[in-house]
Design a protein around this motif. Structure first.
Motif, PDB file in Angstrom:
ATOM      1  N   ILE A 217       0.839  -1.200   0.000  1.00 52.94           N
ATOM      2  CA  ILE A 217       0.000   0.000   0.000  1.00 52.94           C
ATOM      3  C   ILE A 217       0.872   1.248   0.000  1.00 52.94           C
ATOM      4  CG2 ILE A 217      -1.657   1.337   1.360  1.00 52.94           C
ATOM      5  CD1 ILE A 217      -2.951  -1.250   2.200  1.00 52.94           C
ATOM      6  N   VAL A 218       1.916   1.231   0.817  1.00 59.54           N
ATOM      7  CA  VAL A 218       2.803   2.398   0.884  1.00 59.54           C
ATOM      8  C   VAL A 218       3.436   2.654  -0.475  1.00 59.54           C
ATOM      9  CG1 VAL A 218       4.986   3.217   1.844  1.00 59.54           C
ATOM     10  CG2 VAL A 218       3.281   2.226   3.333  1.00 59.54           C
ATOM     11  N   ASN A 219       3.874   1.588  -1.123  1.00 56.95           N
ATOM     12  CA  ASN A 219       4.507   1.755  -2.437  1.00 56.95           C
ATOM     13  C   ASN A 219       3.539   2.311  -3.461  1.00 56.95           C
ATOM     14  OD1 ASN A 219       6.978   0.901  -1.570  1.00 56.95           O
ATOM     15  ND2 ASN A 219       6.657  -1.237  -2.149  1.00 56.95           N
ATOM     16  N   ARG A 220       2.289   1.845  -3.397  1.00 54.20           N
ATOM     17  CA  ARG A 220       1.293   2.354  -4.342  1.00 54.20           C
ATOM     18  C   ARG A 220       1.059   3.829  -4.157  1.00 54.20           C
ATOM     19  NH1 ARG A 220      -3.386  -1.001  -3.336  1.00 54.20           N
ATOM     20  NH2 ARG A 220      -4.714   0.636  -4.109  1.00 54.20           N
ATOM     21  N   ILE A 221       0.951   4.240  -2.898  1.00 54.34           N
ATOM     22  CA  ILE A 221       0.696   5.665  -2.648  1.00 54.34           C
ATOM     23  C   ILE A 221       1.898   6.486  -3.087  1.00 54.34           C
ATOM     24  CG2 ILE A 221       0.260   7.413  -0.886  1.00 54.34           C
ATOM     25  CD1 ILE A 221      -1.223   5.373   0.696  1.00 54.34           C
ATOM     26  N   ARG A 222       3.088   5.988  -2.784  1.00 50.46           N
ATOM     27  CA  ARG A 222       4.293   6.749  -3.160  1.00 50.46           C
ATOM     28  C   ARG A 222       4.438   6.847  -4.661  1.00 50.46           C
ATOM     29  NH1 ARG A 222       7.918   5.004   1.591  1.00 50.46           N
ATOM     30  NH2 ARG A 222       7.251   6.605   3.077  1.00 50.46           N
ATOM     31  N   ARG A 223       4.077   5.763  -5.342  1.00 45.95           N
ATOM     32  CA  ARG A 223       4.148   5.798  -6.822  1.00 45.95           C
ATOM     33  C   ARG A 223       3.202   6.842  -7.348  1.00 45.95           C
ATOM     34  NH1 ARG A 223       4.338   0.163  -7.403  1.00 45.95           N
ATOM     35  NH2 ARG A 223       2.063   0.147  -7.553  1.00 45.95           N
ATOM     36  N   TYR A 224       2.008   6.903  -6.772  1.00 45.57           N
ATOM     37  CA  TYR A 224       1.028   7.879  -7.242  1.00 45.57           C
ATOM     38  C   TYR A 224       1.487   9.300  -6.923  1.00 45.57           C
ATOM     39  CZ  TYR A 224      -3.262  10.410  -7.989  1.00 45.57           C
ATOM     40  OH  TYR A 224      -4.185  11.315  -8.440  1.00 45.57           O
ATOM     41  N   SER A 225       1.959   9.493  -5.678  1.00 43.73           N
ATOM     42  CA  SER A 225       2.368  10.849  -5.284  1.00 43.73           C
ATOM     43  C   SER A 225       3.606  11.296  -6.022  1.00 43.73           C
ATOM     44  CB  SER A 225       2.676  10.916  -3.787  1.00 43.73           C
ATOM     45  OG  SER A 225       1.701  10.241  -3.066  1.00 43.73           O
ATOM     46  N   GLY A 226       4.407  10.297  -6.475  1.00 39.06           N
ATOM     47  CA  GLY A 226       5.647  10.638  -7.140  1.00 39.06           C
ATOM     48  C   GLY A 226       5.438  11.211  -8.528  1.00 39.06           C
ATOM     49  N   LYS A 227       4.283  10.922  -9.100  1.00 39.42           N
ATOM     50  CA  LYS A 227       4.047  11.414 -10.459  1.00 39.42           C
ATOM     51  C   LYS A 227       3.888  12.918 -10.442  1.00 39.42           C
ATOM     52  CE  LYS A 227       1.953   7.332 -12.390  1.00 39.42           C
ATOM     53  NZ  LYS A 227       1.507   6.362 -11.403  1.00 39.42           N
ATOM     54  N   ALA A 228       4.418  13.554 -11.485  1.00 42.94           N
ATOM     55  CA  ALA A 228       4.446  15.015 -11.512  1.00 42.94           C
ATOM     56  C   ALA A 228       3.058  15.627 -11.491  1.00 42.94           C
ATOM     57  CB  ALA A 228       5.211  15.487 -12.746  1.00 42.94           C
ATOM     58  N   SER A 299      -9.944  -3.213   6.066  1.00 45.14           N
ATOM     59  CA  SER A 299      -9.486  -2.497   4.879  1.00 45.14           C
ATOM     60  C   SER A 299      -9.964  -1.055   4.962  1.00 45.14           C
ATOM     61  CB  SER A 299      -9.984  -3.160   3.596  1.00 45.14           C
ATOM     62  OG  SER A 299     -11.332  -2.906   3.396  1.00 45.14           O
ATOM     63  N   LEU A 300      -9.074  -0.146   4.607  1.00 46.93           N
ATOM     64  CA  LEU A 300      -9.339   1.292   4.760  1.00 46.93           C
ATOM     65  C   LEU A 300      -9.355   1.966   3.403  1.00 46.93           C
ATOM     66  CD1 LEU A 300      -7.018   2.756   7.543  1.00 46.93           C
ATOM     67  CD2 LEU A 300      -9.446   3.052   7.355  1.00 46.93           C
ATOM     68  N   THR A 301     -10.376   2.755   3.112  1.00 44.48           N
ATOM     69  CA  THR A 301     -10.352   3.581   1.899  1.00 44.48           C
ATOM     70  C   THR A 301     -10.837   4.976   2.252  1.00 44.48           C
ATOM     71  OG1 THR A 301     -12.586   2.815   1.375  1.00 44.48           O
ATOM     72  CG2 THR A 301     -10.780   1.754   0.201  1.00 44.48           C
ATOM     73  N   PRO A 302     -10.584   6.003   1.506  1.00 40.35           N
ATOM     74  CA  PRO A 302      -9.617   6.038   0.418  1.00 40.35           C
ATOM     75  C   PRO A 302      -8.192   6.174   0.951  1.00 40.35           C
ATOM     76  CG  PRO A 302     -10.629   8.173   0.673  1.00 40.35           C
ATOM     77  CD  PRO A 302     -11.242   7.289   1.708  1.00 40.35           C
ATOM     78  N   LEU A 303      -7.232   5.869   0.105  1.00 38.27           N
ATOM     79  CA  LEU A 303      -5.857   5.934   0.577  1.00 38.27           C
ATOM     80  C   LEU A 303      -5.350   7.361   0.663  1.00 38.27           C
ATOM     81  CD1 LEU A 303      -4.352   2.972  -1.440  1.00 38.27           C
ATOM     82  CD2 LEU A 303      -5.096   2.993   0.925  1.00 38.27           C
ATOM     83  N   TYR A 304      -5.901   8.217  -0.172  1.00 33.05           N
ATOM     84  CA  TYR A 304      -5.479   9.614  -0.161  1.00 33.05           C
ATOM     85  C   TYR A 304      -6.592  10.411  -0.832  1.00 33.05           C
ATOM     86  CZ  TYR A 304      -4.276   7.869  -4.745  1.00 33.05           C
ATOM     87  OH  TYR A 304      -4.330   7.232  -5.931  1.00 33.05           O
ATOM     88  N   SER A 305      -6.601  11.695  -0.625  1.00 33.66           N
ATOM     89  CA  SER A 305      -7.588  12.475  -1.379  1.00 33.66           C
ATOM     90  C   SER A 305      -6.864  13.540  -2.177  1.00 33.66           C
ATOM     91  CB  SER A 305      -8.617  13.089  -0.445  1.00 33.66           C
ATOM     92  OG  SER A 305      -8.041  14.122   0.296  1.00 33.66           O
ATOM     93  N   LEU A 306      -7.518  14.021  -3.203  1.00 32.08           N
ATOM     94  CA  LEU A 306      -6.848  14.904  -4.144  1.00 32.08           C
ATOM     95  C   LEU A 306      -6.760  16.322  -3.607  1.00 32.08           C
ATOM     96  CD1 LEU A 306      -8.575  13.536  -7.301  1.00 32.08           C
ATOM     97  CD2 LEU A 306      -6.315  12.983  -6.426  1.00 32.08           C
ATOM     98  N   ALA A 307      -5.677  16.987  -3.926  1.00 36.14           N
ATOM     99  CA  ALA A 307      -5.464  18.320  -3.388  1.00 36.14           C
ATOM    100  C   ALA A 307      -6.268  19.368  -4.147  1.00 36.14           C
ATOM    101  CB  ALA A 307      -3.982  18.682  -3.458  1.00 36.14           C
ATOM    102  N   ASP A 308      -6.465  19.105  -5.436  1.00 39.17           N
ATOM    103  CA  ASP A 308      -7.116  20.102  -6.263  1.00 39.17           C
ATOM    104  C   ASP A 308      -8.612  20.091  -5.991  1.00 39.17           C
ATOM    105  OD1 ASP A 308      -7.000  20.790  -9.847  1.00 39.17           O
ATOM    106  OD2 ASP A 308      -8.026  21.768  -8.178  1.00 39.17           O
ATOM    107  N   VAL A 309      -9.116  21.134  -5.319  1.00 40.32           N
ATOM    108  CA  VAL A 309     -10.523  21.084  -4.906  1.00 40.32           C
ATOM    109  C   VAL A 309     -11.476  21.281  -6.066  1.00 40.32           C
ATOM    110  CG1 VAL A 309     -10.154  21.773  -2.534  1.00 40.32           C
ATOM    111  CG2 VAL A 309     -10.425  23.504  -4.276  1.00 40.32           C
ATOM    112  N   SER A 310     -10.946  21.739  -7.222  1.00 43.35           N
ATOM    113  CA  SER A 310     -11.874  21.938  -8.325  1.00 43.35           C
ATOM    114  C   SER A 310     -12.217  20.615  -8.995  1.00 43.35           C
ATOM    115  CB  SER A 310     -11.285  22.902  -9.349  1.00 43.35           C
ATOM    116  OG  SER A 310     -10.134  22.310  -9.915  1.00 43.35           O
ATOM    117  N   MET A 311     -11.424  19.581  -8.700  1.00 47.20           N
ATOM    118  CA  MET A 311     -11.787  18.267  -9.256  1.00 47.20           C
ATOM    119  C   MET A 311     -12.871  17.642  -8.403  1.00 47.20           C
ATOM    120  SD  MET A 311      -8.236  16.510 -10.360  1.00 47.20           S
ATOM    121  CE  MET A 311      -9.039  15.051 -10.920  1.00 47.20           C
TER     122      MET A 311
END
Lengths: 472, 306
Positions: A217-228, A299-311
């Motif tokens: 799970i940590v790797n998945r989140i880091r992979r997602y956050s790592g994208k530009a 099991s816990l969801t969501p793993l993260y939430s998006l920063a851009d509030v317009s989405m």
């Protein structure tokens, strides 16, 4: 309002506990704007006015003076606890809550359980009593430990037994971290199997967590956050301690944050208000159909939430679907392929009953439930969301997929046991005999067999069940 | 003539809060409805020396969150509130001694009434407090006030479950209640949910929207003239539908021939007795004759009382 006490044992237990207290303070700080010591805070913290004697607690409604955690920290080596006491959380604990020794358990369950268990029994009971006396209405003990090491598994399960003896009517919820395949401790299979017997017999319910799943799970989140282009909010992911007290991120912090978030989520309905409250004693009541089958897959969801509030926020329904996918479980398991005995959904935040009902109706056909409980859902709605999210969901499932974890454990145990490798270290400890191993093994075998038997009833309706004898 | 309400558990307290809100709004301020308003207030509220309305209610729960929420919400409405002494919150440890606080508070409320019309415990049957403590309290009330009329209002859980052991709790509750209670009024979460979503077009259903019962039924007949409304009502009664939409007009009560031969009749409502209440303008012109000749189980028994 009920209170809960956290007992953290061993290195793993204390590190997770440390993250738990940090995130708990962060959560309450987010909600409690007035600085008053409210009912929600009192479930995990005492309010101490240090101008008077250090044990006097200020009652609910007053201003916050100094918050002390309702916790007992136990470790047979000093390193981890000392680090906590030197860190930003030092004021949250006082000396009466700590129990340390110097040399550690040497990764040996027997040393933890027998040697230290007997030596420190009185002191542990004493410390537990002191913390319990400060509670008006004690509802639950949370025990956090690992299964692989010596102190966590050995002394941890000894403490569990003590809790059952001294406080029999208080619920015991145990969070156990199971070792991964490539665990750094060679004797972890022995420690885990010996501890499993204690868990099956003395815990009210167990939340097993596997290190490998946390890593994934940590790797998945880091992979997602790592994208530009990713716009994940810094403080919202379940691995982040952003906004808490600790400055830097230590190794394992990300994984420990997941477990800490799990505990916070589970207790949220007991602390905060909501339209469908779910108290902690309702968890074993609803999810444990037979006393030994009390292993609940979280099991816990969501793993993260998006920063851009317009989405638009991630669709609510997606959150429900994710909760049942195999990547999201905190143990390596595929619950959809196995049989559900019961399932609880705890929602936090801005979710209505209609959303819950709609999703339950949608997901029901895809999930195999046991024949005598096809509508086996327990629901809880808490109106306060976690930090950084609008809503989140915790699913606790009593599912036969745990038997896969236990089978793998048993295999690793048998590899060592057949050769009697490392066994002499255990047998040298006073109080432990060969029979302890065979009893532990047979307990594990029977547990796996019980789950196996239930699995075989999948898709069948058992006809002619005998009538209940109490109806006249 | 006053009614004392006993709100038990989370569901009971949430429903009770909405009920008093609806009654308070429905009673209105006075003006041309003055007698109705006074009577309504007298029945459900106690007027204190300051002129404030205190609900004739006892709030019982095993933990304080919901009750605190109800108290603040009531005060915020500005029109009524709960009395300070009407609450009984017992911690788990004391729960075994029984809701003595509830008994005391109940007695106090009853004594404040000039004339007690009846007691109305409100609870759910799925949970623990509502069903378990609720049944115990009903027993205590029945022992203390054996001649009083007792109407239990039950909330029936969703079929797909809110609580896994709800089937046990419901059966155990009903087994006790049917002996203790004079009348049991059941509202099913599933049905109410459907009404909210289909009739009232509410997409986002929370428990606050589900609870105001009175409003639902008032709304569902709002648009029709009374004559047409009674015709719809008759068919809803016959075919046992709970909503106006999707009434099966094919179902009809069995003729004498069918009944004497014992022929099976499908989807047909078997009821012993029914009560019809009509409100509003031109009440006396309502054509209730259509409802008169419905024989359900017992021939010769007119099951519709007006």
């Amino acid at each position: 309002m009920t209170q809960s006490i956290v007992v953290q044992v061993g290195q793993c237990g204390n590190q997770i506990g440390c993250r738990f207290w940090d995130l708990a303070l962060r959560e309450h700080a987010n909600i409690n704007k007035k600085g008053l010591y409210d009912e929600a805070l009192s479930s995990f913290f005492r309010n101490v006015d240090s101008r008077r004697s250090c044990r006097s607690s200020v009652s609910v409604g007053g201003r916050i003076h100094q918050l002390k955690a309702r916790a007992v920290l136990v470790d047979m080596e000093e390193g981890v606890v000392n680090q906590i006491l030197q860190g930003p959380l030092r004021d949250v604990f006082d000396n009466t809550q700590l129990l340390t020794d110097v040399s550690g358990s040497g990764n040996n369950w027997a040393v933890g359980y027998m040697t230290y268990g007997s030596a420190y029994r009185e002191q542990i009971v004493d410390k537990l009593r002191k913390v319990a006396e400060d509670c008006d209405c004690l509802q639950c003990f949370f025990l956090i430990h690992s299964m692989g090491g010596g102190t966590g598994s050995g002394l941890g399960t000894r403490v569990l037994r003590l809790l059952e003896d001294e406080f029999p009517e208080v619920c015991r919820i145990v969070t156990s971290v199971y070792p991964s395949e490539e665990d750094d401790v060679v004797t972890s299979p022995y420690n885990s199997v010996l501890a499993m017997k204690e868990l099956s017999e003395h815990a009210d319910c167990v939340l097993p967590v596997e290190n490998q799943s946390l890593v994934n799970i940590v790797n998945r989140i880091r992979r997602y956050s790592g994208k530009a282009w990713s716009g994940a909010r810094m403080d919202s992911s379940i691995i982040s301690g952003h906004g808490g007290l600790s400055a830097g991120e230590k190794p394992f912090d990300a994984m420990n944050n997941i477990v800490a978030n799990l505990l916070l989520h589970m207790t949220s309905s007991a602390r905060f208000q909501g339209s469908l409250n779910m108290d902690l004693n309702e968890i074993p009541m609803n999810l444990v159909p037979f006393p030994r089958l009390h292993y609940l897959v979280p099991s816990l969801t969501p793993l993260y939430s998006l920063a851009d509030v317009s989405m638009p926020p991630r669709r609510l329904d997606q959150m429900f679907s994710d909760a049942f996918s195999k990547e999201q479980q905190l143990i390596e398991a595929e619950p959809k392929r196995c049989l559900y005995l019961a399932c609880a959904l705890l929602l936090r935040g801005d979710v209505a009953v209609s959303d819950l009902q709609r999703n339950i109706q949608r997901l029901r056909p895809t999930l195999p439930f046991v024949w005598w409980n096809r509508e086996g859902w327990k629901a809880g709605l808490c109106s306060v969301p976690p930090v950084g999210h609008n809503h989140s969901l915790l699913a606790l499932a009593n599912n036969t997929c745990v038997k896969a974890t236990f089978s793998r454990l048993k295999e690793r145990f048998m590899k060592l046991y057949r050769k009697k490798a490392h066994l002499h270290h255990y047998l040298h400890v006073e109080g432990l005999e060969q029979s302890s191993f065979s009893e532990a093994l047979s307990s594990l075998n029977s547990l796996i067999a019980e789950y196996q038997q239930l699995d075989m009833t999948k898709d069948k309706v058992m006809p002619n069940a005998p009538r209940l004898g109490i109806a006249t | 003539m006053s009614v004392v309400t006993v709100q038990l558990g989370q569901c009971g307290n949430q429903v009770g809060l909405e009920l008093f809100d609806v009654i308070s709004n429905d009673a209105g301020e006075g003006g041309h409805r003055k007698t109705y308003s006074t009577a309504s207030h007298e029945r459900f509220f106690h007027q204190t020396t300051n002129g404030e309305f205190e609900a004739r209610a006892v709030l019982i729960d095993m933990e304080p969150k919901v009750i605190n929420h109800s108290m603040t919400k009531a005060v915020r409405s500005g029109k009524w509130r709960y009395g300070e002494k009407s609450i009984s919150v017992k911690s788990r440890v004391l729960a075994t001694t029984g809701p003595m606080g509830g008994g005391g508070a109940g007695r106090r409320e009853v004594e404040r009434c000039d004339r007690l019309a009846g007691l109305m415990p409100i609870m759910s049957v799925a949970g623990g407090t509502g069903s378990g403590v609720g049944t115990f309290v009903t027993q205590c009330l029945r022992d203390s006030f054996p001649k009083s009329f007792m109407l239990n209002h039950l909330t029936w859980p969703y079929g797909t479950g809110e609580v896994i052991v709800q089937n046990y709790n419901s059966v155990l509750t009903l087994s006790k209640l049917y002996r203790l209670s004079d009348a049991i009024l059941v509202h099913e979460n599933d049905t109410v949910h459907r009404i909210c979503s289909q009739l009232l077009n509410i997409k986002h259903i929370t428990s606050a929207t589900r609870n105001p019962l009175g409003e639902l039924f008032i709304y569902s007949l709002q648009h029709f003239r009374l004559a047409r409304a009674t015709k719809h009502l008759r068919q809803m009664l016959v075919s046992n539908t709970k909503m106006e939409e999707g009434i099966d007009w094919q179902v009809r009560p069995p003729s004498d021939y069918e009944r004497t031969r014992g022929l099976p009749t499908h989807n047909f409502n078997r009821s012993l007795a029914n009560l019809l209440i009509v409100r509003g303008k031109d009440v006396y012109s309502a054509e209730t004759v259509v409802l008169k000749n419905l024989h359900f189980i017992l021939p010769g028994c007119h099951p519709v009382k007006l």
